[in-house]
Write an enzyme that holds these catalytic residues in place. Structure first.
Site, PDB file in Angstrom:
ATOM      1  N   TYR A  15       0.820  -1.217   0.000  1.00 11.23           N
ATOM      2  CA  TYR A  15       0.000   0.000   0.000  1.00 11.23           C
ATOM      3  C   TYR A  15       0.856   1.271   0.000  1.00 11.23           C
ATOM      4  O   TYR A  15       0.506   2.266   0.643  1.00 11.23           O
ATOM      5  CB  TYR A  15      -0.939   0.039   1.216  1.00 11.23           C
ATOM      6  CG  TYR A  15      -1.758  -1.221   1.429  1.00 11.23           C
ATOM      7  CD1 TYR A  15      -2.648  -1.661   0.462  1.00 11.23           C
ATOM      8  CD2 TYR A  15      -1.625  -1.965   2.598  1.00 11.23           C
ATOM      9  CE1 TYR A  15      -3.403  -2.803   0.655  1.00 11.23           C
ATOM     10  CE2 TYR A  15      -2.380  -3.120   2.801  1.00 11.23           C
ATOM     11  CZ  TYR A  15      -3.266  -3.528   1.825  1.00 11.23           C
ATOM     12  OH  TYR A  15      -4.011  -4.656   2.030  1.00 11.23           O
ATOM     13  N   TYR A  32     -14.444  -5.710   3.802  1.00  8.24           N
ATOM     14  CA  TYR A  32     -13.080  -6.046   3.387  1.00  8.24           C
ATOM     15  C   TYR A  32     -12.832  -7.504   3.748  1.00  8.24           C
ATOM     16  O   TYR A  32     -12.974  -7.889   4.915  1.00  8.24           O
ATOM     17  CB  TYR A  32     -12.029  -5.159   4.091  1.00  8.24           C
ATOM     18  CG  TYR A  32     -10.634  -5.592   3.728  1.00  8.24           C
ATOM     19  CD1 TYR A  32     -10.050  -5.186   2.529  1.00  8.24           C
ATOM     20  CD2 TYR A  32      -9.918  -6.470   4.544  1.00  8.24           C
ATOM     21  CE1 TYR A  32      -8.786  -5.633   2.167  1.00  8.24           C
ATOM     22  CE2 TYR A  32      -8.653  -6.918   4.185  1.00  8.24           C
ATOM     23  CZ  TYR A  32      -8.099  -6.489   2.996  1.00  8.24           C
ATOM     24  OH  TYR A  32      -6.846  -6.937   2.634  1.00  8.24           O
ATOM     25  N   ASP A  89     -16.617 -13.759   8.532  1.00  8.78           N
ATOM     26  CA  ASP A  89     -15.192 -13.470   8.435  1.00  8.78           C
ATOM     27  C   ASP A  89     -14.798 -12.848   9.768  1.00  8.78           C
ATOM     28  O   ASP A  89     -14.974 -11.648   9.988  1.00  8.78           O
ATOM     29  CB  ASP A  89     -14.949 -12.506   7.266  1.00  8.78           C
ATOM     30  CG  ASP A  89     -13.498 -12.092   7.156  1.00  8.78           C
ATOM     31  OD1 ASP A  89     -12.715 -12.384   8.077  1.00  8.78           O
ATOM     32  OD2 ASP A  89     -13.147 -11.456   6.134  1.00  8.78           O
ATOM     33  N   LYS A 115      -5.538 -13.561  11.629  1.00  8.32           N
ATOM     34  CA  LYS A 115      -4.860 -12.533  12.451  1.00  8.32           C
ATOM     35  C   LYS A 115      -4.489 -12.961  13.881  1.00  8.32           C
ATOM     36  O   LYS A 115      -3.354 -13.324  14.128  1.00  8.32           O
ATOM     37  CB  LYS A 115      -5.692 -11.252  12.450  1.00  8.32           C
ATOM     38  CG  LYS A 115      -5.732 -10.607  11.061  1.00  8.32           C
ATOM     39  CD  LYS A 115      -6.053  -9.138  11.101  1.00  8.32           C
ATOM     40  CE  LYS A 115      -5.754  -8.441   9.799  1.00  8.32           C
ATOM     41  NZ  LYS A 115      -6.840  -8.498   8.821  1.00  8.32           N
TER      42      LYS A 115
HETATM   43  C1  LIG Z   1      -6.917  -8.774   7.312  1.00  7.89           C
HETATM   44  C2  LIG Z   1      -8.232  -9.324   6.914  1.00  7.89           C
HETATM   45  C3  LIG Z   1      -8.342 -10.304   5.902  1.00  7.89           C
HETATM   46  C4  LIG Z   1      -7.157 -10.775   5.104  1.00  7.89           C
HETATM   47  O1  LIG Z   1      -6.211 -11.442   5.877  1.00  7.89           O
HETATM   48  P1  LIG Z   1      -4.713 -11.617   5.307  1.00  7.89           P
HETATM   49  O2  LIG Z   1      -4.052 -12.483   6.317  1.00  7.89           O
HETATM   50  O3  LIG Z   1      -4.132 -10.238   5.249  1.00  7.89           O
HETATM   51  O4  LIG Z   1      -4.815 -12.250   3.978  1.00  7.89           O
HETATM   52  C5  LIG Z   1      -9.595 -10.822   5.626  1.00  7.89           C
HETATM   53  N1  LIG Z   1     -10.680 -10.408   6.299  1.00  7.89           N
HETATM   54  C6  LIG Z   1     -10.620  -9.467   7.266  1.00  7.89           C
HETATM   55  C7  LIG Z   1     -11.875  -9.079   7.987  1.00  7.89           C
HETATM   56  C8  LIG Z   1      -9.399  -8.878   7.596  1.00  7.89           C
HETATM   57  O5  LIG Z   1      -9.340  -7.927   8.532  1.00  7.89           O
END
Ligand SMILES: *Cc1c(COP(=O)(O)O)cnc(C)c1O
Length: 423
Positions: free
Chosen positions: A10, A138, A241, A270
């Site tokens: 980025y 996202y 997610d 994460k």
């Molecule tokens: C960071 C994130 C992703 C992507 O995860 P990466 O490990 O960076 O590929 C997907 N969904 C959400 C909600 C995120 O915050």
């Protein structure tokens, strides 16, 4: 060490200031060459929930490294992967009984979408092959994920030509503590979208309660519960997610718990390993998993990242979860939440003419400005006060490590509020 060999994420490489040279980290602090220490208000893109250099996590990796660093999961199994799968089933909402590993949040989401589409094919509904996502969503940076990010603000409009077209419902607007009636309009909008497109939708995807990278948009558990009911009514799977919301960020271990619902598929990454290694888990209910069972090899789930179930990642994830439970992290998060509310949810900040909204949920707080221009210089300002902030768009936010003390958190909020005051 300015280097144009290393291409940064980025970043406009021609104009971005030299990146900070990190030489180490301890607790919530990042240590820079030259001795400067910065209190990390973002815990490294929200993953380092135990902070840096945590002795138990470091030693879990070291001990596992002595035994087995990696082995393929194709045709083989090992204790760290089995134990982590069993632990995730224990701690996640009831009914998520099967775990598929991968190496990042984006890939975990790709796995979830493939699972949903194949599930629909296997039960004779191949026309249900698209996703329904939310505006401001996202879900990651890979192609499949880009296609379910907010199509206008999701950073990926450049790639529109590459991406499959999915459906989008409006982003929810009612806040976390909205009354049921105040959520009616959001739910009605979701229903209208589903009525129009359900016949070709495999799954509704959402970041429950907190749309993170799309602007820290928080919503109500009533909305999440209604989404569950609508998915059942329209025969659509529900995918959560929880890559950002999982592991305590919203104040409960998983955001789904606020609404007491179980999605059909849930993605974690994460915070899964405490940020110490890249890994992800896609969990599925028996209803989804059993649909793949057959005498026909062609019904198998055809996915298998090389590093899925990596033993180092699984061991450190198990240790992370053990520390989380043994050291009452939910209690720590509640204390951080109280500080965030006290320091940020007040007239001085919320009524400031440059500020549009202030939101706090669990160990996450965002000051939404009216204009992104107001944030130019905020990062430098914070660094002078020993704090690492990384605002994006119109949002100045913190998602601290849970081991951050109350005094340290006040140092972070002071860097944020003093920026507001000089705007
Ligand atoms: C960071 C994130 C992703 C992507 O995860 P990466 O490990 O960076 O590929 C997907 N969904 C959400 C909600 C995120 O915050």
């Amino acid at each position: 060490m300015p280097s144009n060999t290393l291409w940064h994420p980025y970043a406009q490489m021609q104009t971005q200031p030299a990146p900070l040279e990190v030489v180490g980290g301890q607790g919530p602090f990042i240590e820079l060459a030259g001795g400067e220490r910065l209190l990390d208000a973002t815990c490294s893109w929200w993953c380092m929930i135990h902070g840096y250099g945590h002795p138990r996590l470091v030693s879990a990796i070291q001990q596992q490294a002595d035994t087995l660093c990696h082995v393929m999961l194709g045709g083989m199994s090992h204790a760290p992967a089995v134990e982590l799968a069993e632990t995730l089933v224990r701690i996640t909402p009831p009914g998520l009984d099967h775990v598929f590993f991968s190496d990042s949040g984006s890939v975990g989401m790709e796995v979830a979408m493939k699972m949903a589409v194949q599930y629909q094919v296997l039960r004779g509904r191949p026309q249900k092959h698209r996703m329904l996502s939310l505006m401001r969503a996202y879900h990651g940076d890979t192609s499949g994920c880009m296609a379910v990010c907010d199509p206008e603000e999701g950073m990926h409009s450049l790639f529109a030509g590459l991406l499959p077209r999915h459906h989008f419902a409006p982003a929810p607007t009612a806040p976390f503590d909205a009354s049921p009636q105040d959520v009616d309009a959001d739910i009605a909008a979701l229903r209208t979208t589903l009525e129009a497109c359900h016949h070709e939708v495999a799954a509704l995807l959402m970041e429950p309660l907190l749309q993170a990278a799309g602007g820290l948009n928080m919503t109500s558990p009533h909305y999440v519960r209604a989404a569950r009911e609508l998915c059942d009514e329209f025969d659509v799977l529900l995918i959560f997610d929880e890559v950002a919301t999982g592991f305590g960020r919203t104040g409960k271990l998983f955001a789904a718990e606020h609404a007491e619902v179980t999605p059909d598929i849930m993605v974690l990454s994460k915070g899964l390993t405490g940020g110490y290694l890249g890994h992800a888990a896609t969990l599925a209910t028996g209803r989804v998993y059993n649909t793949f069972l057959s005498d026909d090899d062609g019904h198998a789930f055809m996915h298998g990242p090389t590093f899925m179930g990596n033993p180092l990642a699984c061991r450190v994830a198990l240790e992370s979860i053990a520390v989380f439970e043994e050291e009452d992290y939910l209690g720590k998060i509640a204390e951080l939440n109280a500080v965030l509310r006290e320091e940020l949810l007040n007239e001085r900040v919320a009524r400031h003419p440059a500020v549009n909204d202030v939101r706090v949920l669990g160990a996450c707080a965002a000051i939404e400005f009216k204009d992104a221009v107001s944030l130019a210089g905020a990062q430098t300002h914070a660094r002078r006060q020993g704090v690492w902030l990384r605002p994006f768009g119109r949002w100045l936010y913190t998602m601290p490590a849970y081991i951050t003390t109350q005094d340290e958190l006040r140092q972070i909020t002071a860097a944020m509020t003093s920026w507001v005051e000089q705007c």
